[in-house]
Design a protein around this motif. Structure first.
Motif, PDB file in Angstrom:
ATOM      1  N   MET A   1      18.233  40.146  -3.364  1.00  0.00           N
ATOM      2  CA  MET A   1      18.253  39.402  -4.608  1.00  0.00           C
ATOM      3  C   MET A   1      19.710  39.206  -5.046  1.00  0.00           C
ATOM      4  N   PRO A   2      20.148  37.974  -5.261  1.00  0.00           N
ATOM      5  CA  PRO A   2      21.536  37.746  -5.683  1.00  0.00           C
ATOM      6  C   PRO A   2      21.791  38.299  -7.074  1.00  0.00           C
ATOM      7  N   GLU A   3      23.017  38.714  -7.262  1.00  0.00           N
ATOM      8  CA  GLU A   3      23.424  39.249  -8.556  1.00  0.00           C
ATOM      9  C   GLU A   3      23.563  38.135  -9.584  1.00  0.00           C
ATOM     10  N   THR A   4      23.330  38.482 -10.840  1.00  0.00           N
ATOM     11  CA  THR A   4      23.494  37.507 -11.908  1.00  0.00           C
ATOM     12  C   THR A   4      24.846  37.642 -12.596  1.00  0.00           C
ATOM     13  N   GLU A   5      25.488  38.790 -12.451  1.00  0.00           N
ATOM     14  CA  GLU A   5      26.800  38.993 -13.068  1.00  0.00           C
ATOM     15  C   GLU A   5      27.885  38.304 -12.226  1.00  0.00           C
ATOM     16  N   PRO A   6      28.870  37.693 -12.867  1.00  0.00           N
ATOM     17  CA  PRO A   6      29.960  37.054 -12.122  1.00  0.00           C
ATOM     18  C   PRO A   6      30.818  38.083 -11.380  1.00  0.00           C
ATOM     19  N   TRP A   7      31.382  37.674 -10.266  1.00  0.00           N
ATOM     20  CA  TRP A   7      32.330  38.494  -9.522  1.00  0.00           C
ATOM     21  C   TRP A   7      33.312  37.580  -8.807  1.00  0.00           C
ATOM     22  N   GLU A   8      34.422  38.178  -8.379  1.00  0.00           N
ATOM     23  CA  GLU A   8      35.467  37.408  -7.701  1.00  0.00           C
ATOM     24  C   GLU A   8      36.206  38.305  -6.723  1.00  0.00           C
ATOM     25  N   TYR A   9      36.532  37.741  -5.567  1.00  0.00           N
ATOM     26  CA  TYR A   9      37.343  38.418  -4.562  1.00  0.00           C
ATOM     27  C   TYR A   9      38.475  37.487  -4.156  1.00  0.00           C
ATOM     28  N   SER A  10      39.627  38.064  -3.860  1.00  0.00           N
ATOM     29  CA  SER A  10      40.763  37.318  -3.311  1.00  0.00           C
ATOM     30  C   SER A  10      41.291  38.076  -2.109  1.00  0.00           C
ATOM     31  N   LEU A  11      41.605  37.350  -1.066  1.00  0.00           N
ATOM     32  CA  LEU A  11      42.143  37.933   0.154  1.00  0.00           C
ATOM     33  C   LEU A  11      43.402  37.167   0.539  1.00  0.00           C
ATOM     34  N   SER A  12      44.550  37.804   0.405  1.00  0.00           N
ATOM     35  CA  SER A  12      45.824  37.185   0.794  1.00  0.00           C
ATOM     36  C   SER A  12      46.057  37.453   2.263  1.00  0.00           C
ATOM     37  N   ILE A  13      46.407  36.392   2.983  1.00  0.00           N
ATOM     38  CA  ILE A  13      46.594  36.507   4.427  1.00  0.00           C
ATOM     39  C   ILE A  13      47.951  35.942   4.827  1.00  0.00           C
ATOM     40  N   PRO A  14      48.474  36.407   5.948  1.00  0.00           N
ATOM     41  CA  PRO A  14      49.729  35.834   6.435  1.00  0.00           C
ATOM     42  C   PRO A  14      49.481  34.455   7.042  1.00  0.00           C
ATOM     43  N   HIS A  15      50.535  33.734   7.256  1.00  0.00           N
ATOM     44  CA  HIS A  15      50.448  32.413   7.894  1.00  0.00           C
ATOM     45  C   HIS A  15      50.250  32.634   9.398  1.00  0.00           C
ATOM     46  N   ASP A  16      49.002  32.856   9.785  1.00  0.00           N
ATOM     47  CA  ASP A  16      48.663  33.211  11.156  1.00  0.00           C
ATOM     48  C   ASP A  16      47.254  32.689  11.437  1.00  0.00           C
ATOM     49  N   PRO A  17      47.065  31.908  12.495  1.00  0.00           N
ATOM     50  CA  PRO A  17      45.735  31.369  12.787  1.00  0.00           C
ATOM     51  C   PRO A  17      44.663  32.449  12.970  1.00  0.00           C
ATOM     52  N   ARG A  18      45.045  33.638  13.376  1.00  0.00           N
ATOM     53  CA  ARG A  18      44.064  34.716  13.544  1.00  0.00           C
ATOM     54  C   ARG A  18      43.471  35.152  12.207  1.00  0.00           C
ATOM     55  N   ALA A  19      44.160  34.877  11.135  1.00  0.00           N
ATOM     56  CA  ALA A  19      43.678  35.275   9.812  1.00  0.00           C
ATOM     57  C   ALA A  19      42.430  34.494   9.390  1.00  0.00           C
ATOM     58  N   VAL A  20      42.198  33.339  10.008  1.00  0.00           N
ATOM     59  CA  VAL A  20      41.003  32.562   9.695  1.00  0.00           C
ATOM     60  C   VAL A  20      39.755  33.382  10.015  1.00  0.00           C
ATOM     61  N   THR A  21      39.757  34.075  11.147  1.00  0.00           N
ATOM     62  CA  THR A  21      38.636  34.923  11.534  1.00  0.00           C
ATOM     63  C   THR A  21      38.456  36.067  10.551  1.00  0.00           C
ATOM     64  N   VAL A  22      39.543  36.663  10.111  1.00  0.00           N
ATOM     65  CA  VAL A  22      39.467  37.754   9.131  1.00  0.00           C
ATOM     66  C   VAL A  22      38.801  37.251   7.848  1.00  0.00           C
ATOM     67  N   CYS A  23      39.184  36.078   7.393  1.00  0.00           N
ATOM     68  CA  CYS A  23      38.590  35.512   6.176  1.00  0.00           C
ATOM     69  C   CYS A  23      37.101  35.251   6.360  1.00  0.00           C
ATOM     70  N   ARG A  24      36.746  34.664   7.480  1.00  0.00           N
ATOM     71  CA  ARG A  24      35.343  34.344   7.736  1.00  0.00           C
ATOM     72  C   ARG A  24      34.477  35.606   7.756  1.00  0.00           C
TER      73      ARG A  24
END
Length: 135
Positions: A1-24
């Motif tokens: 069941m999805p939550e009703t309360e708001p939430w937020e995440y931020s992930l800072s990554i280096p300028h590196d194509p491998r970071a796309v996989t980390v984000c996904r």
């Protein structure tokens, strides 16, 4: 069941194509933890395109931002370039090209998308985002 309360995440990554996989992978984990696994496949595609565009077309760090509020998942990418993204082409006309489909895919899969100039940690840049409604 999805939550009703708001939430937020931020992930800072280096300028590196491998970071796309980390984000996904991080995004899938976050959505699973919050009961939104049904959005994961589309959200992963959108985040991959946003982050890959930022890494490919800009220099400097990139930040993935994921926000849940009022039944809408916002996925965005901040990068250090203040230049606006290229307008998306028609997805149907881009089927045979090797690149340049990112924003067209986002436009086709998201409920709405956009961009805005934004400063972060003293650097000018932009925030490109898209929304998915959890209907």
């Amino acid at each position: 069941m999805p939550e009703t309360e708001p939430w937020e995440y931020s992930l800072s990554i280096p300028h590196d194509p491998r970071a796309v996989t980390v984000c996904r992978r991080t995004l899938r984990l976050v959505l699973t933890m919050h009961g939104l696994i049904r959005l994961a496949d589309t959200a992963e595609l959108l985040a991959t395109e946003l982050i890959a565009n930022a890494v490919l077309h800009t220099k400097g760090p990139v930040t993935l931002r994921v926000l849940w509020s009022a039944g809408v998942l916002r996925i965005g990418a901040w990068d250090a370039s203040p230049e606006p993204p290229e307008p998306p082409g028609d997805l149907a006309s881009l089927t045979d090209v090797e690149e340049g489909r990112g924003l067209a895919l986002i436009q086709a899969c998201a409920d709405v998308w956009g961009w805005q100039p934004l400063s972060r940690h003293g650097s000018r840049g932009k925030f490109v985002w898209c929304d998915l409604a959890a209907v």
